[in-house]
Design a protein around this motif. Structure first.
Motif, PDB file in Angstrom:
ATOM      1  N   SER A 230     -36.329  11.338  11.811  1.00  0.00           N
ATOM      2  CA  SER A 230     -35.814  12.700  11.958  1.00  0.00           C
ATOM      3  C   SER A 230     -34.710  12.973  10.952  1.00  0.00           C
ATOM      4  CB  SER A 230     -35.302  12.917  13.378  1.00  0.00           C
ATOM      5  OG  SER A 230     -36.325  12.728  14.326  1.00  0.00           O
ATOM      6  N   LEU A 231     -33.771  12.031  10.816  1.00  0.00           N
ATOM      7  CA  LEU A 231     -32.669  12.220   9.872  1.00  0.00           C
ATOM      8  C   LEU A 231     -33.162  12.219   8.429  1.00  0.00           C
ATOM      9  CD1 LEU A 231     -29.935   9.966  11.524  1.00  0.00           C
ATOM     10  CD2 LEU A 231     -30.289  12.420  11.769  1.00  0.00           C
ATOM     11  N   LEU A 232     -34.132  11.368   8.123  1.00  0.00           N
ATOM     12  CA  LEU A 232     -34.688  11.354   6.760  1.00  0.00           C
ATOM     13  C   LEU A 232     -35.377  12.672   6.440  1.00  0.00           C
ATOM     14  CD1 LEU A 232     -36.127   7.725   6.549  1.00  0.00           C
ATOM     15  CD2 LEU A 232     -34.055   8.619   5.484  1.00  0.00           C
ATOM     16  N   SER A 233     -36.008  13.266   7.445  1.00  0.00           N
ATOM     17  CA  SER A 233     -36.650  14.568   7.235  1.00  0.00           C
ATOM     18  C   SER A 233     -35.617  15.647   6.969  1.00  0.00           C
ATOM     19  CB  SER A 233     -37.498  14.936   8.461  1.00  0.00           C
ATOM     20  OG  SER A 233     -38.512  13.983   8.678  1.00  0.00           O
ATOM     21  N   VAL A 234     -34.443  15.547   7.627  1.00  0.00           N
ATOM     22  CA  VAL A 234     -33.369  16.505   7.377  1.00  0.00           C
ATOM     23  C   VAL A 234     -32.894  16.407   5.932  1.00  0.00           C
ATOM     24  CG1 VAL A 234     -31.011  17.139   7.999  1.00  0.00           C
ATOM     25  CG2 VAL A 234     -32.634  16.562   9.784  1.00  0.00           C
TER      26      VAL A 234
ATOM     27  N   LEU B  59     -24.675  11.366   6.727  1.00  0.00           N
ATOM     28  CA  LEU B  59     -25.335  12.270   7.677  1.00  0.00           C
ATOM     29  C   LEU B  59     -25.225  11.732   9.099  1.00  0.00           C
ATOM     30  CD1 LEU B  59     -27.110  14.807   8.069  1.00  0.00           C
ATOM     31  CD2 LEU B  59     -29.107  13.345   7.767  1.00  0.00           C
ATOM     32  N   SER B  60     -25.429  10.443   9.273  1.00  0.00           N
ATOM     33  CA  SER B  60     -25.357   9.840  10.601  1.00  0.00           C
ATOM     34  C   SER B  60     -23.946   9.914  11.173  1.00  0.00           C
ATOM     35  CB  SER B  60     -25.831   8.383  10.547  1.00  0.00           C
ATOM     36  OG  SER B  60     -27.146   8.296  10.067  1.00  0.00           O
ATOM     37  N   GLU B  61     -22.936   9.671  10.311  1.00  0.00           N
ATOM     38  CA  GLU B  61     -21.551   9.697  10.776  1.00  0.00           C
ATOM     39  C   GLU B  61     -21.087  11.111  11.103  1.00  0.00           C
ATOM     40  OE1 GLU B  61     -19.427   7.837   7.662  1.00  0.00           O
ATOM     41  OE2 GLU B  61     -20.154   5.804   8.112  1.00  0.00           O
TER      42      GLU B  61
ATOM     43  N   GLN C 246     -36.961  11.041  19.842  1.00  0.00           N
ATOM     44  CA  GLN C 246     -37.191  11.388  18.436  1.00  0.00           C
ATOM     45  C   GLN C 246     -35.918  11.884  17.763  1.00  0.00           C
ATOM     46  OE1 GLN C 246     -39.915  10.948  16.698  1.00  0.00           O
ATOM     47  NE2 GLN C 246     -41.280  10.326  18.353  1.00  0.00           N
ATOM     48  N   LEU C 247     -34.999  12.434  18.554  1.00  0.00           N
ATOM     49  CA  LEU C 247     -33.769  12.998  17.999  1.00  0.00           C
ATOM     50  C   LEU C 247     -32.907  11.926  17.343  1.00  0.00           C
ATOM     51  CD1 LEU C 247     -32.488  15.828  17.901  1.00  0.00           C
ATOM     52  CD2 LEU C 247     -31.196  15.236  19.946  1.00  0.00           C
TER      53      LEU C 247
ATOM     54  N   THR D 143     -37.327  17.505  14.659  1.00  0.00           N
ATOM     55  CA  THR D 143     -37.548  16.681  15.851  1.00  0.00           C
ATOM     56  C   THR D 143     -38.616  17.284  16.740  1.00  0.00           C
ATOM     57  OG1 THR D 143     -35.220  16.040  15.762  1.00  0.00           O
ATOM     58  CG2 THR D 143     -36.399  15.563  17.787  1.00  0.00           C
ATOM     59  N   ALA D 144     -38.627  18.622  16.836  1.00  0.00           N
ATOM     60  CA  ALA D 144     -39.665  19.289  17.631  1.00  0.00           C
ATOM     61  C   ALA D 144     -41.042  19.024  17.041  1.00  0.00           C
ATOM     62  CB  ALA D 144     -39.389  20.788  17.701  1.00  0.00           C
ATOM     63  N   ASN D 145     -41.135  19.067  15.706  1.00  0.00           N
ATOM     64  CA  ASN D 145     -42.424  18.802  15.053  1.00  0.00           C
ATOM     65  C   ASN D 145     -42.872  17.359  15.278  1.00  0.00           C
ATOM     66  OD1 ASN D 145     -42.389  21.426  14.083  1.00  0.00           O
ATOM     67  ND2 ASN D 145     -41.529  20.850  12.101  1.00  0.00           N
ATOM     68  N   LEU D 146     -41.928  16.417  15.160  1.00  0.00           N
ATOM     69  CA  LEU D 146     -42.261  15.012  15.389  1.00  0.00           C
ATOM     70  C   LEU D 146     -42.666  14.779  16.841  1.00  0.00           C
ATOM     71  CD1 LEU D 146     -39.439  13.259  13.345  1.00  0.00           C
ATOM     72  CD2 LEU D 146     -41.846  13.445  12.735  1.00  0.00           C
ATOM     73  N   THR D 147     -41.990  15.455  17.758  1.00  0.00           N
ATOM     74  CA  THR D 147     -42.336  15.320  19.177  1.00  0.00           C
ATOM     75  C   THR D 147     -43.727  15.888  19.442  1.00  0.00           C
ATOM     76  OG1 THR D 147     -39.999  15.534  19.766  1.00  0.00           O
ATOM     77  CG2 THR D 147     -41.604  15.872  21.526  1.00  0.00           C
ATOM     78  N   GLN D 148     -43.995  17.052  18.875  1.00  0.00           N
ATOM     79  CA  GLN D 148     -45.336  17.637  19.011  1.00  0.00           C
ATOM     80  C   GLN D 148     -46.391  16.678  18.489  1.00  0.00           C
ATOM     81  OE1 GLN D 148     -46.266  21.518  17.595  1.00  0.00           O
ATOM     82  NE2 GLN D 148     -44.564  22.519  18.647  1.00  0.00           N
ATOM     83  N   ALA D 149     -46.144  16.144  17.298  1.00  0.00           N
ATOM     84  CA  ALA D 149     -47.125  15.238  16.693  1.00  0.00           C
ATOM     85  C   ALA D 149     -47.316  13.987  17.551  1.00  0.00           C
ATOM     86  CB  ALA D 149     -46.678  14.855  15.284  1.00  0.00           C
ATOM     87  N   SER D 150     -46.217  13.463  18.090  1.00  0.00           N
ATOM     88  CA  SER D 150     -46.302  12.243  18.896  1.00  0.00           C
ATOM     89  C   SER D 150     -47.073  12.482  20.189  1.00  0.00           C
ATOM     90  CB  SER D 150     -44.891  11.734  19.206  1.00  0.00           C
ATOM     91  OG  SER D 150     -44.938  10.636  20.083  1.00  0.00           O
ATOM     92  N   ILE D 151     -46.717  13.549  20.905  1.00  0.00           N
ATOM     93  CA  ILE D 151     -47.374  13.839  22.183  1.00  0.00           C
ATOM     94  C   ILE D 151     -48.841  14.192  21.952  1.00  0.00           C
ATOM     95  CG2 ILE D 151     -47.428  15.448  24.125  1.00  0.00           C
ATOM     96  CD1 ILE D 151     -44.397  15.568  23.981  1.00  0.00           C
TER      97      ILE D 151
END
Length: 449
Positions: free
Chosen positions: A115-119, A143-145, A109-110, A189-197
């Motif tokens: 994740s980057l769009l959420s940032v 942001l990516s660079e 997810q990182l 990323t932690a929130n997305l990981t929680q949601a995914s799992i």
């Protein structure tokens, strides 16, 4: 003349040995002369060095400051995923989340675009990029660079301890933005990981719930069919019992009717005998002369067909009573018990209870087991829904940078000073060579005395 000419020709011939010494002398570098040239051009060298260094310093000052912060994370501890790693999941063939799987999901997810769009939706980060008037696509590219994520690498060597550290670095011209981006990325990323799992687990649990509910419904329908079949069986059994009782009652009534008819015929015969013997009142059959007054007890239970001694009056009354009898039920001893059984069959308590049953669970082990399983799955579903867990362990938190990492002014000035000195030396040498050549040309042009 001849001698002079010959002498002139002789002197005009080149001497190879002299030329060799001349060339060798010209190729030699006179260090003293070189140093003298540099020394004479010291002001030029110093000026160029100072000028280049000053330009580099101005350039370094004009560059925007770049700040960097970093964070280091590792896999979560067992206590951090305890809420989601339920041991009861194994009872239903659902894979229990492990530390490795949770951490791998987090690392996946990182690097996800989401994740980057959420940032970028963070208010502070959004304002930072809006000030630069960048498009959404350009913001994402910047942001990516500027973000550097160093994931754990697989080592071919067999190490006792495997390094699973993940490092995150971010550069920006605003120190607060670097901190906001790292912290927001970690939390997002932690929130997305929680949601995914949690979604994966809830999907698996919901599938088990649907399957168990279907099994429960099918089993309940089967039990209902058994109840209907049992009611039908009991009703058939009651109908057979009722038919048997009715048949017995009819037989008893027919038998009683026949016996009554037979008794009437016998009494009529006895009546004729008593009438012939002129016995009107009961007498002792052994003594026709004795009167009925001497008889204190008459045995009506005696089934002796010869009952003429009762007299015509009693026999006539008995015959009349038997002929006027409309119902034999009161005179059938077994009929009362049969009528009770018949009445009992009108209301079968077992059938009524089966018809009134609204819940089959107290009467079926399989239904109770399925209901218990379904309740456990519902409980697991609630636990997973409310579970809060951390998908990583923060080893080194991000900090607010105080000093910029770029530009490195001292390094730029130092390099510029060295390059400026080298440029000054080169310029001085070139200028010295030019001046020397001019001086030699001037000397050659002067007339020889």
């Amino acid at each position: 003349m001849t001698h002079q000419t010959t002498n002139t020709n002789y002197t005009s011939q080149p001497n190879p040995i002299n030329n060799f010494h001349l060339d060798t002398k010209e190729d030699e570098i006179d260090l003293f002369e070189l140093w003298q040239t540099i020394w004479n051009q010291k002001i030029l060298i110093a000026g160029i060095t100072v000028l280049v260094s000053l330009g580099a310093a101005l350039y370094a000052i004009s560059l925007p400051k770049t700040y960097e912060t970093n964070a280091v994370i590792m896999p979560p501890s067992p206590s951090q995923i305890e809420a989601i790693s339920l041991a009861s999941l194994k009872d239903f063939d659902i894979e229990q989340p492990q530390i490795s799987t949770v951490y791998e999901n987090y690392l996946e997810q990182l690097n996800q675009t989401e994740s980057l769009l959420s940032v970028l939706q963070n208010p502070a980060v959004k304002d930072y990029f809006q000030q630069k008037e960048l498009s959404d696509t350009k913001r994402f590219e910047v942001l990516s660079e500027s973000l550097n994520v160093s994931l754990p690498t697989e080592s071919k060597e067999k190490l006792v301890f495997k390094t699973l550290e993940t490092s995150l670095k971010f550069e920006a011209h605003d120190p607060q933005i670097t901190l906001d981006v790292i912290n927001t990325l970690l939390q997002t990323t932690a929130n997305l990981t929680q949601a995914s799992i949690k979604q994966n687990l809830l999907t698996a649990v919901q599938e088990r719930i649907n399957t168990t509910q279907l099994q429960l419904n099918l089993e309940n329908e089967r039990v209902n069919r058994e109840i209907i079949a049992e009611i039908s069986r009991l009703q058939d059994q009651d109908n057979l019992s009722l038919a048997s009782i009715n048949q017995q009652i009819d037989l008893l009534r027919d038998k009683s009717k026949q016996e009554r008819q037979y008794r009437i015929e016998r009494l009529k015969i006895d009546f004729d005998i008593a009438k012939t013997l002129k016995i009107e009142v009961p007498v002792n059959p052994q003594d026709y002369n004795r009167q009925a007054s001497s008889i204190t007890k008459v045995d009506f239970s005696n089934k002796d067909p010869s009952r003429y001694w009762l007299g015509t009056k009693i026999l006539a009354l008995e015959i009349k009573s038997l002929e006027n009898r409309l119902n034999e039920d009161a005179f059938i001893d077994e009929l009362a018990e049969l009528l009770k059984k018949k009445e009992a069959l009108k209301l079968n308590v077992t059938i009524e209870n089966l018809k009134a049953r609204k819940d089959n669970f107290p009467f079926s082990d399989s239904l109770r087991n399925l209901k218990t399983k379904l309740d456990r799955l519902d409980q697991i579903f609630k636990q997973v829904t409310l579970a809060e867990f951390t998908a990583y362990r923060l080893v080194k938190p991000a900090y607010l940078p105080e000093e910029p990492i770029k530009p490195k002014k001292s390094l730029i000035v130092a390099v510029a000073f060295i390059l400026g000195g080298m440029l000054g030396l080169l310029t001085a040498l070139i200028r010295g060579a030019i001046l020397k050549r001019r001086a030699e040309n001037n000397i050659q042009k002067q007339p020889t005395l």
